[in-house]
Write a protein that holds these residues in place. Structure first.
Motif, PDB file in Angstrom:
ATOM      1  N   ASP A   1       0.859  -1.174   0.000  1.00 20.70           N
ATOM      2  CA  ASP A   1       0.000   0.000   0.000  1.00 20.70           C
ATOM      3  C   ASP A   1       0.898   1.227   0.000  1.00 20.70           C
TER       4      ASP A   1
ATOM      5  N   LEU B   1       0.104   4.234  -0.010  1.00 15.65           N
ATOM      6  CA  LEU B   1      -0.450   5.314   0.803  1.00 15.65           C
ATOM      7  C   LEU B   1      -0.427   4.971   2.293  1.00 15.65           C
TER       8      LEU B   1
ATOM      9  N   GLU C   1      -0.005   7.400   5.727  1.00 10.19           N
ATOM     10  CA  GLU C   1      -0.521   8.765   5.571  1.00 10.19           C
ATOM     11  C   GLU C   1      -1.422   9.069   6.761  1.00 10.19           C
TER      12      GLU C   1
ATOM     13  N   TYR D   1      -6.593   8.045   2.323  1.00  7.51           N
ATOM     14  CA  TYR D   1      -6.768   8.591   0.979  1.00  7.51           C
ATOM     15  C   TYR D   1      -7.057   7.467   0.003  1.00  7.51           C
TER      16      TYR D   1
ATOM     17  N   LEU E   1      -6.647   5.808  -3.919  1.00  5.56           N
ATOM     18  CA  LEU E   1      -5.901   5.723  -5.167  1.00  5.56           C
ATOM     19  C   LEU E   1      -6.355   4.426  -5.827  1.00  5.56           C
TER      20      LEU E   1
ATOM     21  N   CYS F   1      -3.409  11.776  -6.576  1.00  7.31           N
ATOM     22  CA  CYS F   1      -4.178  11.598  -5.345  1.00  7.31           C
ATOM     23  C   CYS F   1      -4.665  12.954  -4.834  1.00  7.31           C
TER      24      CYS F   1
ATOM     25  N   LYS G   1      -5.137  14.499  -1.571  1.00  7.02           N
ATOM     26  CA  LYS G   1      -4.812  14.292  -0.156  1.00  7.02           C
ATOM     27  C   LYS G   1      -5.454  15.388   0.688  1.00  7.02           C
TER      28      LYS G   1
ATOM     29  N   TYR H   1       2.172  12.758  -7.446  1.00  6.65           N
ATOM     30  CA  TYR H   1       3.198  12.436  -6.454  1.00  6.65           C
ATOM     31  C   TYR H   1       4.186  11.437  -7.057  1.00  6.65           C
TER      32      TYR H   1
ATOM     33  N   TYR I   1       6.480   8.411  -5.763  1.00  3.70           N
ATOM     34  CA  TYR I   1       6.719   7.490  -4.656  1.00  3.70           C
ATOM     35  C   TYR I   1       8.026   6.757  -4.914  1.00  3.70           C
TER      36      TYR I   1
ATOM     37  N   SER J   1       7.049   9.800  -0.469  1.00  3.51           N
ATOM     38  CA  SER J   1       6.461  10.452  -1.633  1.00  3.51           C
ATOM     39  C   SER J   1       6.818  11.928  -1.662  1.00  3.51           C
TER      40      SER J   1
END
Length: 179
Positions: free
Chosen positions: A4, A6, A9, A13, A15, A39, A41, A56, A58, A65
């Motif tokens: 994952d 994200l 965070e 969020y 995605l 994304c 955010k 972003y 990553y 990110s």
């Protein structure tokens, strides 16, 4: 195994961004070290009233990110150039306007100047479709990294177009017949 990107965070969020997006909202770099993704955010009321998504980068190795900040509207569908030195994406200029013109934005990525997360710094963003009055969708780089093919509904006909960087400007050419 999956990962994952994200994870960690402060908010939950999404995605790809709901409700109609898919895998076109993320792209692996040619060397496999980075994922460019779109994304929004934001959370709560800000999320509900905003169309401000960002692109972003990553870093697969560090899990960090970096935002390529446009400070505006909907930015989505990132596409890496074949040599990994440029990124193109579809962008709307203003937050809150879902019917803004969809532009093709391009940024050079400076791999010799990395940020604190190890991601390349992005140059000033260029609008390849600044002089093109129609929406641009589905960008695809040519292998020479100087041309981008895209689709557009122009004069009531869906067509394939090419944005070519020549003489310090982006020139648009229609590739399909207008009949």
């Amino acid at each position: 195994e999956g990962k994952d990107i994200l994870e960690g965070e402060k908010e939950l969020y999404e995605l790809p961004t709901e409700p109609w997006s898919g895998l076109e909202q993320l792209a692996w770099s040619p060397d496999g070290n980075y994922i460019a993704y779109s994304c929004r955010k934001l959370a709560g009321k800000k999320y509900a009233f905003s169309t401000n998504t960002e692109i972003y980068l990553y870093d697969v190795a560090t899990g960090e990110s970096q935002v390529i900040d446009m400070k505006g509207g909907y930015d989505t569908d990132p596409v890496w150039s074949p040599d990994g030195t440029k990124l193109c994406w579809v962008s709307m200029e203003r937050d809150g306007y879902e019917a803004d013109k969809q532009r093709l934005m391009i940024s050079d990525l400076n791999w010799s100047e990395l940020d604190e997360n190890g991601c390349p710094k992005a140059s000033e963003h260029l609008d390849a479709t600044a002089d093109f009055k129609y929406n641009a969708t589905g960008p695809v780089w040519d292998e020479n990294c100087k041309e981008i093919y895209f689709a557009s509904l122009a004069e009531g006909l869906q067509g394939i177009f090419k944005a070519e960087y020549a003489d310090e400007v982006w020139q648009i050419t229609r590739l399909t017949d207008e009949d």
